[in-house]
Design an enzyme around this catalytic site. Structure first.
Site, short mmCIF file in Angstrom:
data_model
loop_
_atom_site.label_atom_id
_atom_site.label_comp_id
_atom_site.label_asym_id
_atom_site.label_seq_id
_atom_site.Cartn_x
_atom_site.Cartn_y
_atom_site.Cartn_z
CD GLU A 8 -3.24 0.83 1.91
OE1 GLU A 8 -3.88 1.79 2.35
OE2 GLU A 8 -3.60 -0.35 2.08
CG ASP A 104 -3.02 -0.89 5.41
OD1 ASP A 104 -1.85 -1.28 5.41
OD2 ASP A 104 -3.35 0.25 5.78
CE1 TYR A 307 -4.30 -2.82 8.89
CE2 TYR A 307 -6.31 -3.23 10.14
CZ TYR A 307 -5.67 -2.69 9.04
OH TYR A 307 -6.40 -2.03 8.08
#
Length: 691
Positions: A8, A104, A307
């Site tokens: 990303e 992600d 995350y």
């Protein structure tokens, strides 16, 4: 043959390339024997705008609304075309056998990658990397367990449905309001009900009328207890309280009951993103956006937390094998973690629940040992919060014993309480209260106090309490809530005042102009629930969008038929010096601008002077930067001294070291009368010298 890995961000691509052995660096990608690693820059594509789809939609007018295209499609974002073109070239290489999505691991990340692969017409196999931390170990494990991208199709359909729903509702209602009321009025399926939550709280505050009331307090050996009443504000007059006290003083009180209750309070579960944002706002005043940026840095750059954009407070059972390493990683900050690392015995067992883990588990430290010298003080604070919550899983519960003594004076009741800490457990040690030293049937001497008090108004919503409300009503996701709040502030519908949020006059009017259903969180909560169901394969995205289209038509029709009036409070009576049109105030990051209302005119200036670091040569206080006919200049608001801006694009607004030394010398010099420059010049001209 090689595999094309799509990350990303460039920083993530760099880290992946090092682990995958793609060490040859090129302008837009890294390459090795097995992998070619490239990156997006967040979104490289966006949905086409109305003007891209139909010529008649290029002009904003009510007649062309609502805009309901059969197919929207995507288009490249202007600033990222070069990277998109580079990915297209890599995708067409004959030595590329498959692609691996490494964006992600969430709804937006899925959309980023799918749009790119669709746009470049990638027709080879696609796999998905799904990881919850950016450590080397997690990445290697993730690449060893890649899944076909098809396994995440429902997540993509959900993301696409959300994007299209925002397009349909947001663009149509915003365009309808803006055209009808001739001001930039932004509305949306999530931001409008979020604004309404703040307005609702402000309405409660504005309607609040303080009420005087009286309380009766019993004093027993230094302990105090208030008279128990169903309504604590029932005594409106002192006389009422005095009559009750007079009656109770006629006889001694008696302890009718003593109760003991032991409480076991387990440590709280690890953070999800929304709770972390709430706590950081309450403790440090951080905005939701700032907290997200900090935890994102801890995840991506430092790789020391999992995350961040998670909505779960639970952990999956497979993480138990990693607990010792994670405890060792945080022991530098929390030495207590070292003693639990040996066995890693979990006390808070309910935190491990596979059924309650969504796309990602709770926010916890990774196995990577932090380099504390590289953390900013803000990052240090956020990491400390996450690490402490994680350590709580291994700490014993907090145990207290609560003693309650019920004292009666006739039919009036007082309850005295005392809490003793039996085991501090996960909570920091706290001082115990003095014991009650009471027994049943003990006679109590009447000692009463009557106090006057006022009811207190509700508090304005802070960013933390607004996040809690958004979570309660299922408005947005952990990943989007910070962005929604920022958008409301940026569009001048809401403003921050210290740590509280307030709806502007513009925002108040907007809430009156749109349909009550769009204001209420119920409709949006229903949409969000349906999007979650789409992601789980339990709801059809086409059905969802057909319902959104019907809602859009109704919302636009109501704006068109509305007879509501609107006043633009940002419009001033000041006129543009270029074209004569009125100027309006526009909020910017460091204050307000006055901009011309004539669309063809580019005139703008500061609405209020900006305080600079430049010091006044007379009084040595900070000067203002003021806009005039000939541009900006310094002006002292204390003595009126003015100076030109010098150096740099907009002038020298910061003091140099030389200026500081000269100023200090001037301030510290003796206050003896000095000859003026004119007198010195005359002496020199006449050839006179000081004796």
């Amino acid at each position: 043959m090689k595999k094309l890995v799509l990350a990303e961000k460039p920083s993530v691509a760099r880290d992946l390339s090092q682990i995958l052995g793609a060490t040859q660096k090129h302008k837009n990608y890294y390459e090795g024997n097995e992998y070619v690693v490239t990156w997006a820059l967040g979104h490289l594509l966006g949905l086409k705008m109305p003007e891209d789809l139909k010529q008649e939609w290029q002009t904003w007018q009510l007649e062309t609304l609502p805009m309901i295209p059969k197919y929207i499609g995507t288009k490249p974002l202007p600033k990222t075309r070069a990277q998109l073109k580079a990915i297209g070239s890599l995708a067409k290489r004959k030595d590329i056998s498959e692609a691996i999505i490494a964006t992600d691991a969430g709804r937006e990340g899925e959309l980023v990658a799918r749009w790119i692969l669709e746009y470049v017409r990638f027709n080879k196999p696609v796999k998905r990397l799904w990881i919850s931390s950016q450590t080397t170990k997690a990445i290697k494990q993730g690449f060893a367990t890649l899944k076909p991208a098809k396994a995440y199709d429902n997540l993509y359909y959900s993301a696409l449905a959300r994007a299209k729903a925002d397009w349909l509702v947001g663009l149509n209602v915003t365009r309808a309001l803006t055209v009808k009321y001739q001001d930039n009025l932004s509305a949306g399926r999530v931001q409008t009900p979020t604004l309404a939550l703040v307005a609702k709280q402000e309405e409660k505050i504005s309607k609040f009328i303080p009420q005087k009331y009286f309380t009766i307090t019993l004093n027993v050996a230094g302990k105090k207890a208030k008279l128990q009443q169903k309504d604590p504000h029932v005594l409106k007059e002192r006389k009422q309280a005095e009559e009750i006290v007079a009656k109770m003083q006629q006889a001694s009180g008696r302890v009718t009951e003593i109760k003991f209750k032991d409480k076991v309070i387990p440590a709280p579960l690890p953070y999800d993103l929304t709770e972390l944002q709430r706590v950081a706002n309450e403790l440090y005043g951080y905005s939701a956006k700032k907290t997200l940026a900090l935890v994102q840095s801890l995840y991506e750059v430092h790789k020391i937390v999992s995350y961040p954009r998670t909505d779960s407070k639970y952990l999956s059972n497979d993480l138990k094998a990693t607990l010792k390493e994670r405890l060792r990683a945080i022991s530098g900050m929390l030495p207590a973690a070292k003693q639990y690392a040996g066995t890693a015995k979990v006390v808070q067992t309910k935190a491990f629940n596979d059924a309650k883990v969504t796309d990602h588990h709770a926010l916890i430290p990774t196995e990577q040992i932090p380099q504390y010298s590289k953390l900013s003080s803000d990052e240090h604070r956020i990491y400390n919060l996450i690490a402490k919550r994680f350590l709580g899983l291994f700490l014993p519960p907090h145990k207290v014993r609560q003693e309650k003594a019920v004292v009666k004076f006739g039919d009036q009741t007082f309850t005295l309480t005392q809490t003793t800490v039996l085991e501090p457990g996960w909570k920091e040690s706290e001082n115990n209260e003095a014991p009650l030293n009471l027994t049943e049937n003990m006679v109590i001497t009447p000692q009463f106090m009557i106090n006057e008090a006022l009811t207190t108004p509700p508090k304005p919503l802070s960013e933390g309490s607004l996040l809690a409300q958004m979570e309660k009503f299922n408005l947005g996701t952990p990943a989007t809530r910070a962005e929604i709040i920022e958008k409301l502030v940026k569009s001048a519908l809401m403003e921050r005042n210290n740590n509280s949020l307030h709806v502007t006059k513009k925002g108040q009017q907007l809430l009156e102009l749109v349909n009550p259903e769009l204001v209420s969180p119920k409709l949006t909560a229903k949409w969000e629930l349906q999007l979650e169901q789409i992601a789980k394969g339990k709801y059809n995205s086409k059905k969802f969008l057909s319902e959104i289209e019907a809602d859009t038509k109704r919302l636009v029709r109501e704006v068109k038929n509305s007879e509501q009036k609107y006043q633009d409070y940002s419009l001033t009576k000041k006129k543009c010096p270029k074209c004569g049109a009125f100027l309006k105030e526009k909020p910017v990051r460091d204050g307000k601008l006055l901009v011309c209302t004539n669309e063809s005119c580019t005139y703008k200036r500061r609405a209020e002077a900006k305080v600079s670091n430049h010091r006044c040569p007379v009084c040595h206080k900070k000067m203002l930067i003021v806009s005039g006919k000939n541009g900006e200049y310094f002006r002292c608001k204390y003595d009126g001294t003015t100076e030109k801006l010098t150096g740099g694009k907009k002038g020298k607004k910061k003091m140099t070291k030389h200026e500081e030394r000269r100023l200090l010398k001037k301030i510290n010099q003796d206050n003896e009368p000095q000859e003026s420059a004119l007198a010195q010049a005359l002496k020199q001209a006449l050839g006179q010298n000081d004796e």
